[in-house]
Design an enzyme around this catalytic site. Structure first.
Site, PDB file in Angstrom:
ATOM      1  N   HIS A 278       0.849  -1.190   0.000  1.00 26.18           N
ATOM      2  CA  HIS A 278       0.000   0.000   0.000  1.00 26.18           C
ATOM      3  C   HIS A 278       0.882   1.236   0.000  1.00 26.18           C
ATOM      4  O   HIS A 278       2.103   1.134   0.091  1.00 26.18           O
ATOM      5  CB  HIS A 278      -0.989  -0.013   1.166  1.00 26.18           C
ATOM      6  CG  HIS A 278      -0.371   0.090   2.532  1.00 26.18           C
ATOM      7  ND1 HIS A 278       0.440  -0.876   3.075  1.00 26.18           N
ATOM      8  CD2 HIS A 278      -0.453   1.071   3.480  1.00 26.18           C
ATOM      9  CE1 HIS A 278       0.811  -0.516   4.298  1.00 26.18           C
ATOM     10  NE2 HIS A 278       0.289   0.663   4.560  1.00 26.18           N
TER      11      HIS A 278
ATOM     12  N   HIS B 259       1.454   3.936   1.939  1.00 25.93           N
ATOM     13  CA  HIS B 259       1.994   4.718   3.055  1.00 25.93           C
ATOM     14  C   HIS B 259       3.519   4.814   2.983  1.00 25.93           C
ATOM     15  O   HIS B 259       4.201   3.860   2.623  1.00 25.93           O
ATOM     16  CB  HIS B 259       1.555   4.112   4.395  1.00 25.93           C
ATOM     17  CG  HIS B 259       0.100   4.365   4.688  1.00 25.93           C
ATOM     18  ND1 HIS B 259      -0.635   3.600   5.568  1.00 25.93           N
ATOM     19  CD2 HIS B 259      -0.755   5.324   4.210  1.00 25.93           C
ATOM     20  CE1 HIS B 259      -1.880   4.073   5.620  1.00 25.93           C
ATOM     21  NE2 HIS B 259      -1.971   5.108   4.811  1.00 25.93           N
TER      22      HIS B 259
ATOM     23  N   ASP C 177       5.910   4.804   5.070  1.00 23.25           N
ATOM     24  CA  ASP C 177       6.781   3.862   5.788  1.00 23.25           C
ATOM     25  C   ASP C 177       6.827   2.496   5.094  1.00 23.25           C
ATOM     26  O   ASP C 177       7.520   1.590   5.558  1.00 23.25           O
ATOM     27  CB  ASP C 177       6.372   3.735   7.265  1.00 23.25           C
ATOM     28  CG  ASP C 177       4.963   3.203   7.465  1.00 23.25           C
ATOM     29  OD1 ASP C 177       4.065   3.567   6.681  1.00 23.25           O
ATOM     30  OD2 ASP C 177       4.759   2.402   8.400  1.00 23.25           O
ATOM     31  N   HIS C 178       6.122   2.371   3.966  1.00 24.79           N
ATOM     32  CA  HIS C 178       6.171   1.125   3.181  1.00 24.79           C
ATOM     33  C   HIS C 178       6.780   1.330   1.795  1.00 24.79           C
ATOM     34  O   HIS C 178       7.313   0.389   1.219  1.00 24.79           O
ATOM     35  CB  HIS C 178       4.768   0.514   3.058  1.00 24.79           C
ATOM     36  CG  HIS C 178       4.229   0.058   4.385  1.00 24.79           C
ATOM     37  ND1 HIS C 178       4.152  -1.267   4.743  1.00 24.79           N
ATOM     38  CD2 HIS C 178       3.799   0.760   5.460  1.00 24.79           C
ATOM     39  CE1 HIS C 178       3.681  -1.360   5.981  1.00 24.79           C
ATOM     40  NE2 HIS C 178       3.453  -0.146   6.437  1.00 24.79           N
TER      41      HIS C 178
ATOM     42  N   HIS D 121      -7.493  -0.783   5.359  1.00 24.10           N
ATOM     43  CA  HIS D 121      -6.475   0.124   5.909  1.00 24.10           C
ATOM     44  C   HIS D 121      -6.264   1.274   4.927  1.00 24.10           C
ATOM     45  O   HIS D 121      -6.252   2.444   5.310  1.00 24.10           O
ATOM     46  CB  HIS D 121      -5.191  -0.665   6.137  1.00 24.10           C
ATOM     47  CG  HIS D 121      -4.035   0.150   6.638  1.00 24.10           C
ATOM     48  ND1 HIS D 121      -4.005   0.725   7.881  1.00 24.10           N
ATOM     49  CD2 HIS D 121      -2.852   0.474   6.051  1.00 24.10           C
ATOM     50  CE1 HIS D 121      -2.860   1.376   8.043  1.00 24.10           C
ATOM     51  NE2 HIS D 121      -2.149   1.243   6.944  1.00 24.10           N
TER      52      HIS D 121
ATOM     53  N   ASP E 287      -0.196  -3.797   6.249  1.00 27.83           N
ATOM     54  CA  ASP E 287      -0.850  -3.272   7.451  1.00 27.83           C
ATOM     55  C   ASP E 287      -2.317  -3.694   7.541  1.00 27.83           C
ATOM     56  O   ASP E 287      -3.145  -2.963   8.094  1.00 27.83           O
ATOM     57  CB  ASP E 287      -0.766  -1.740   7.476  1.00 27.83           C
ATOM     58  CG  ASP E 287       0.641  -1.249   7.768  1.00 27.83           C
ATOM     59  OD1 ASP E 287       1.540  -2.090   7.990  1.00 27.83           O
ATOM     60  OD2 ASP E 287       0.843  -0.012   7.745  1.00 27.83           O
TER      61      ASP E 287
ATOM     62  N   HIS F   2       4.580  -4.645  10.591  1.00 28.91           N
ATOM     63  CA  HIS F   2       5.096  -4.020  11.825  1.00 28.91           C
ATOM     64  C   HIS F   2       5.237  -5.042  12.958  1.00 28.91           C
ATOM     65  O   HIS F   2       4.488  -6.016  13.029  1.00 28.91           O
ATOM     66  CB  HIS F   2       4.146  -2.922  12.331  1.00 28.91           C
ATOM     67  CG  HIS F   2       4.068  -1.720  11.451  1.00 28.91           C
ATOM     68  ND1 HIS F   2       4.858  -0.607  11.646  1.00 28.91           N
ATOM     69  CD2 HIS F   2       3.298  -1.452  10.369  1.00 28.91           C
ATOM     70  CE1 HIS F   2       4.567   0.302  10.728  1.00 28.91           C
ATOM     71  NE2 HIS F   2       3.616  -0.190   9.932  1.00 28.91           N
TER      72      HIS F   2
END
Ligand code: ZN
Length: 259
Positions: free
Chosen positions: A58, A60, A62-63, A116, A133, A171
């Site tokens: 996805h 985001h 942090d990905h 998400h 996530d 995570h």
């Protein structure tokens, strides 16, 4: 979907609690959700591996935040969800698509699992699930762009995979998730046992992941919205009588947000 298993999955840590799952053999590596390029570049150099693919679940940061820097050094295909803002994507994917990583002898089925984010996907193959996530060990992602009915359907799709499927989430949230799960289901014996074994892993700084679909079905409250104990706790939180799994899910998701 399982090909010959001659690859290894290595967790590279990023930021506070992200895992960049790195699939490798003795020559090549593919990475899932590289939020940061540096840990990947360091690992490739140290292990003398050639990057062959990037898979994103996805959009985001942090990905996918490390994708551009990786591409600057390695011209590889970038797979990810169609319909999310990831400018570096070369192969947009949706539910039912397939991804081949020939250098690793791997083939993945793409599962559309919105909730998400609006077009979140998972990669399933070789007895492994990379689910970003959406499904966490003993938890699930927050609903940023999707709805509770969507998330319930997405989690049901993952729960329908074979019990032995290895679950690689984005995570390390497990211990906090277990604390919440125990508030929801104080009498779940499997959960008590899991709390002890996962705490032991974290004490020696080992990842609690991968989990398995079978373990999640026994301990993850978000996959257990039909269990009487989960329904009862959701109702206590709501101060109402709900038994519809979407309402039960929405109640424990809201409870977890403020836990
Ligand atoms: Zn996310």
């Amino acid at each position: 979907m399982s090909d010959k298993i001659d690859f290894e999955v290595v967790p590279l840590r990023a930021f506070k609690d992200n895992y960049i799952w790195t699939l490798r053999n003795d020559r090549y590596a593919a990475v899932v959700d590289p939020g940061d390029a540096q840990p990947v570049l360091d690992y490739l150099r140290r292990e003398r591996l050639e990057l062959c693919a990037i898979l994103a679940t996805h959009h985001h940061a942090d990905h996918v935040g490390g994708v551009a820097d990786l591409l600057a050094r390695h011209a590889v295909p970038v797979y990810g969800p169609r319909g999310e803002p990831i400018p570096t994507l070369s192969h947009p994917l949706g539910d039912g698509d397939q991804v081949q990583v020939p250098q690793l002898g791997l083939r993945f089925e793409v599962l559309g699992i919105p909730g998400h984010t609006r077009a979140h996907i998972a990669y399933y193959g070789a007895n492994s699930l990379f689910c970003g996530d959406t499904l966490f060990a003993c938890g699930c992602g927050r609903l940023f762009e999707g709805t509770a009915p969507q998330m319930v359907a997405s989690l049901a799709k993952l729960a329908a995979l074979p019990d032995a499927t290895l679950v690689y989430s984005g995570h390390e949230y497990t211990l906090a998730n277990i604390d919440f799960a125990r508030a929801v289901e104080p009498d779940n014996e499997e959960l008590k046992a899991r709390a002890a074994s996962d705490a032991e892993k974290r004490k020696s700084e080992r990842p609690t992941l991968p989990s398995t679909i079978g373990r999640e079905k026994k301990t993850n409250p978000f996959l257990r919205c039909l269990e009487p104990a989960v329904i009862e706790s959701a109702n206590k939180y709501l101060g109402a009588r709900a038994s519809d799994p979407v309402q039960v899910f929405a109640a424990i998701r809201a409870w977890k947000n403020s836990f």
